[in-house]
Design an enzyme around this catalytic site. Structure first.
Site, PDB file in Angstrom:
ATOM      1  N   ASN A 214       0.827  -1.203   0.000  1.00 60.65           N
ATOM      2  CA  ASN A 214       0.000   0.000   0.000  1.00 60.65           C
ATOM      3  C   ASN A 214       0.868   1.263   0.000  1.00 60.65           C
ATOM      4  O   ASN A 214       2.085   1.193  -0.172  1.00 60.65           O
ATOM      5  CB  ASN A 214      -0.961  -0.018   1.199  1.00 60.65           C
ATOM      6  CG  ASN A 214      -0.208  -0.018   2.530  1.00 60.65           C
ATOM      7  OD1 ASN A 214       0.982   0.315   2.593  1.00 60.65           O
ATOM      8  ND2 ASN A 214      -0.902  -0.396   3.585  1.00 60.65           N
ATOM      9  N   GLN A 259      -9.004  -6.931 -15.589  1.00 64.15           N
ATOM     10  CA  GLN A 259      -8.195  -5.851 -15.019  1.00 64.15           C
ATOM     11  C   GLN A 259      -9.041  -4.968 -14.132  1.00 64.15           C
ATOM     12  O   GLN A 259      -8.651  -4.587 -13.035  1.00 64.15           O
ATOM     13  CB  GLN A 259      -7.564  -4.970 -16.108  1.00 64.15           C
ATOM     14  CG  GLN A 259      -6.438  -5.620 -16.844  1.00 64.15           C
ATOM     15  CD  GLN A 259      -5.394  -6.174 -15.921  1.00 64.15           C
ATOM     16  OE1 GLN A 259      -4.833  -5.458 -15.115  1.00 64.15           O
ATOM     17  NE2 GLN A 259      -5.143  -7.463 -16.015  1.00 64.15           N
ATOM     18  N   HIS A 262      -9.570  -5.618 -10.390  1.00 64.99           N
ATOM     19  CA  HIS A 262      -8.464  -5.491  -9.437  1.00 64.99           C
ATOM     20  C   HIS A 262      -8.664  -4.313  -8.493  1.00 64.99           C
ATOM     21  O   HIS A 262      -8.338  -4.383  -7.314  1.00 64.99           O
ATOM     22  CB  HIS A 262      -7.131  -5.262 -10.171  1.00 64.99           C
ATOM     23  CG  HIS A 262      -6.407  -6.522 -10.485  1.00 64.99           C
ATOM     24  ND1 HIS A 262      -5.953  -7.371  -9.518  1.00 64.99           N
ATOM     25  CD2 HIS A 262      -6.033  -7.081 -11.664  1.00 64.99           C
ATOM     26  CE1 HIS A 262      -5.331  -8.398 -10.080  1.00 64.99           C
ATOM     27  NE2 HIS A 262      -5.370  -8.253 -11.383  1.00 64.99           N
ATOM     28  N   GLU A 327       0.734  -1.815 -19.717  1.00 67.82           N
ATOM     29  CA  GLU A 327       1.320  -2.880 -18.904  1.00 67.82           C
ATOM     30  C   GLU A 327       1.035  -4.245 -19.565  1.00 67.82           C
ATOM     31  O   GLU A 327       1.944  -5.027 -19.784  1.00 67.82           O
ATOM     32  CB  GLU A 327       0.692  -2.816 -17.502  1.00 67.82           C
ATOM     33  CG  GLU A 327       1.204  -3.861 -16.551  1.00 67.82           C
ATOM     34  CD  GLU A 327       0.384  -3.909 -15.265  1.00 67.82           C
ATOM     35  OE1 GLU A 327      -0.715  -3.307 -15.213  1.00 67.82           O
ATOM     36  OE2 GLU A 327       0.834  -4.586 -14.323  1.00 67.82           O
ATOM     37  N   HIS A 328      -0.248  -4.504 -19.859  1.00 70.06           N
ATOM     38  CA  HIS A 328      -0.664  -5.735 -20.538  1.00 70.06           C
ATOM     39  C   HIS A 328      -1.253  -5.385 -21.892  1.00 70.06           C
ATOM     40  O   HIS A 328      -2.091  -4.489 -21.983  1.00 70.06           O
ATOM     41  CB  HIS A 328      -1.761  -6.467 -19.754  1.00 70.06           C
ATOM     42  CG  HIS A 328      -1.412  -6.780 -18.339  1.00 70.06           C
ATOM     43  ND1 HIS A 328      -1.825  -5.993 -17.285  1.00 70.06           N
ATOM     44  CD2 HIS A 328      -0.700  -7.791 -17.795  1.00 70.06           C
ATOM     45  CE1 HIS A 328      -1.375  -6.519 -16.146  1.00 70.06           C
ATOM     46  NE2 HIS A 328      -0.682  -7.602 -16.429  1.00 70.06           N
ATOM     47  N   ASP A 361      -1.264 -13.940 -15.525  1.00 72.05           N
ATOM     48  CA  ASP A 361      -1.255 -13.626 -14.092  1.00 72.05           C
ATOM     49  C   ASP A 361      -0.860 -14.835 -13.257  1.00 72.05           C
ATOM     50  O   ASP A 361      -0.349 -14.684 -12.148  1.00 72.05           O
ATOM     51  CB  ASP A 361      -2.654 -13.175 -13.636  1.00 72.05           C
ATOM     52  CG  ASP A 361      -2.921 -11.729 -14.008  1.00 72.05           C
ATOM     53  OD1 ASP A 361      -1.944 -10.998 -14.236  1.00 72.05           O
ATOM     54  OD2 ASP A 361      -4.100 -11.352 -14.079  1.00 72.05           O
ATOM     55  N   HIS A 420      45.369  10.580 -12.483  1.00 73.28           N
ATOM     56  CA  HIS A 420      44.894   9.575 -13.441  1.00 73.28           C
ATOM     57  C   HIS A 420      45.977   9.319 -14.485  1.00 73.28           C
ATOM     58  O   HIS A 420      46.333   8.180 -14.767  1.00 73.28           O
ATOM     59  CB  HIS A 420      43.629  10.064 -14.163  1.00 73.28           C
ATOM     60  CG  HIS A 420      42.380   9.975 -13.349  1.00 73.28           C
ATOM     61  ND1 HIS A 420      42.166  10.715 -12.220  1.00 73.28           N
ATOM     62  CD2 HIS A 420      41.252   9.221 -13.516  1.00 73.28           C
ATOM     63  CE1 HIS A 420      40.956  10.431 -11.722  1.00 73.28           C
ATOM     64  NE2 HIS A 420      40.394   9.521 -12.494  1.00 73.28           N
TER      65      HIS A 420
END
Lengths: 433, 433
Positions: A214, A259, A262, A327-328, A361, A420
């Protein structure tokens, strides 16, 4: 009602822009609270974790009962039905097989100058995985986070999972067991993230923390980033389905709803080259929403953030998809392979109408932790790479140093970094002297 | 004086712990200022960028003069000496050759269930590279950031580089040209990061921002992270040298100083199994510090954060090295290969006494942007991977869905995600009906 767009409409561009930029999540500002919790755990260790767990999870722990014992795990796991166990085992096996193929190889070669160059990969020594408790406690997420870590070779993998009022999900414990997790602590929130990052008397610190959570967990992960590695901070889930008219509207409706269910902030978008098909899908969604268990959540998501976009052709669909960077991405078209070559920016692509996103999933094999909020433009889903790091290797011979050293001396000089240059010069002087 | 530690001493562990946890950097809290600058650029675009550049860099720009023109670049680049150009070209060629070998391959296979799975890599469409101006304007950093981006296939690569009072470094412009950079803007600070992330009328937004910068730049990168990808936020540089007595103390001293001269907060540590060799190196450092151009900086770094640690044997050296997880690790021992197998956590390893770290800064080939502050425990240096992202691919056949679909239905049920399960069930009903 979701928004209906049509690329032939005059106002399409501003409407699409506003769809792209819609703010879907209100992140509460919990940073000050989280900073205090982290400080408390850093300072007081176990004592702080125990107090905070009593306060937030109504659970009295001692250092001895912070972790699940082997007996407790065995007892819980024994309550899982054979059917559930078989499904989880099939998922674990398929996720493991996929991620084993991801293991990258080191490389070593000697070039014309005689320099031996290369790199090698090695695993993070210890990782911690945050698993949400309560309703959002998903055994599939345990598999998706823990298996890549173990495939990568992480030596010590600890899980933290809050158990409000002492309630633990036996499937989460079984998933941890199947994944080879080494330690499971019944703690959560920012205090669990702090314990993993800084360690307490009971919990040894880890090097990397992954897993969803969360707003408090996300803020804590942001705050400990640098001290330890973290995975992405995921936003609400999204799906884009590109479908032609040769699909069952009900199948596509269910994919969109999978989706939407969810989270009220989830987003489901359909792009189709057939306006009447888009209408049919929208009707099928409404029909399914009449009976769906999570219809309140799914309905709010679809109403507030859903969209049906009609395009002239699939090239236009691909161009819009690249701007969305979903995302998908489901490609329910006659030649999904060809279309996938044009949809460049996406976390995961599901090809053809027999590959509903829900397969990904759970049991497909690829990871379900994927870039949200258009970040597929620049980032990737979780993989074994998140639990590996690369060390570059260089070895010069005296001859190689003779060949390439002078250029280093020259560049050091132009950058006014004298030591260097001298570190090369001193060696060349010996070789040439 | 640096700190001298000996693992046989009774107080070694607390002393080493305090070396590990020494806070070397005071990050000024510039977050509020940076937030305001970013808001300003988001709201007012070019106008804000132009005003802020006039204020901070004393440079009056117009939208037309924000970018270097091709003529301006050609004119500046023509002033570079042939020797400097040759050195930069050698470096660019070697860096390109190394990073070309890093390109990862996609993969695609069909498993026993008949599911076709895999992944593919694709480049970020547009990237922006921050290049500091003034003293810290290093052409080598341009090569190290820009070449991996172009090797990865980034289509549009923009550089922002502040030019205080209009002063530009011709070598930076040449490095950009050699790397194939597409656009170069003479702006810097948080305003340049904001312009790259959100775009202005003149500057199109990018998807990923990399490159070093001061506290304002670092804070701006943190703030735009999520909207765009960023690389790591690098801390001050570090080197760990593990050397046995068969080394020239002066060479090792110069290697330590080549980090120390970067920054007063840099850290140089020597671990040796020969106490007298450690003393000899410390003396060689003091001698070099008498004449070194940057002796004030290098001396402060060595005095405040340097350390010489004597160990019983090289196994102990490897164990300490893994706790330090150094950015740069030099192995100046008779069998560097064997020792490198035991030094797991390091950004870059330099094997043998003819591989001073400075070679890696310029011409070795591997990247010099590396994880600092112990983050080599969980992260890697810059590479082509930073400019690529992975898309996973899944395609089920009807038969594959019949085989693995029921497990997905079962898991969806156990997670109370009904639509997930129904999206599989609807398809299986057709197939079985």
């Amino acid at each position: 009602m979701p928004v209906f767009l049509d690329t032939t409409a005059a106002d399409f561009e501003p409407a699409f822009q506003s769809l792209l930029s819609a703010k879907r999540e209100d992140s509460p500002d919990v940073d000050a609270v989280v900073a205090q919790i982290i400080d408390d755990v850093r300072t007081r260790g176990d004592a702080a974790v125990i107090e905070l767990t009593a306060k937030f999870d109504r659970l009295e722990l001692t250092p001895e009962t912070m972790a699940f014992s082997a007996d407790e795990i065995a007892e819980a796991v024994a309550r899982v039905t054979p059917e559930d166990r078989a499904a989880l085992e099939l998922a674990a096996d398929r996720i493991r097989a996929y991620h084993e193929k991801q293991m990258p190889e080191g490389h070593r070669w000697t070039d014309e100058a005689g320099a031996t160059l290369g790199w090698r990969w090695s695993a993070v020594s210890a990782a911690g995985l945050y698993v949400p408790g309560g309703l959002a406690s998903y055994p599939s997420s345990v598999l998706m986070n823990a298996i890549p870590a173990k495939v990568a070779g992480v030596g010590r993998l600890a899980i933290v999972v809050p158990t409000p009022d002492g309630q633990a999900n036996p499937l989460v414990l079984l998933a941890a067991q199947l994944s080879g997790v080494d330690e499971i602590y019944r703690i959560g929130g920012a205090q669990a993230v702090a314990a993993l990052a800084y360690g307490t008397e009971t919990i040894a610190p880890v090097d990397k923390i992954t897993g969803p959570g969360n707003a408090f967990v996300a803020a804590a992960k942001r705050r400990v980033f640098g001290k330890v590695g973290i995975d992405m901070i995921a936003g609400p889930s999204e799906i884009l389905v590109i479908a032609d008219r040769d699909n069952d509207p009900d199948w596509i409706a269910l994919d969109l709803l999978s989706q939407a269910e969810h989270d009220e902030c989830a987003q489901s978008i359909l792009i189709t080259d057939a306006a009447d098909f888009g209408e049919a899908v929208a009707q099928a969604v409404e029909k399914r929403l009449e009976t769906l268990q999570r219809r309140t959540i799914a309905g709010a998501s679809w109403r507030d953030f859903g969209a049906v976009i009609t395009v002239r052709d699939l090239n236009e669909a691909a161009a819009l998809s690249n701007r969305i960077a979903p995302e998908h991405l489901e490609l329910c078209v006659s030649d999904p392979e060809a279309l996938s070559q044009k949809t460049i920016h996406a976390g995961a692509i599901f090809l053809g109408q027999y590959t509903p996103e829900a397969i990904g999933d759970y049991v497909g094999g690829p990871n379900h932790v994927l870039p949200t909020a258009r970040s597929a433009r620049f980032s990737s889903g979780l993989s074994v790479m998140d639990f590996l790091k690369r060390t570059t290797l260089s070895q010069m011979t005296p001859e190689a140093l003779r060949i390439i050293g002078p250029a280093a001396e020259m560049l050091a000089k132009s950058e006014s970094l004298e030591a260097h240059g001298l570190s090369v010069t001193a060696r060349l002087n010996r070789l040439n002297g």
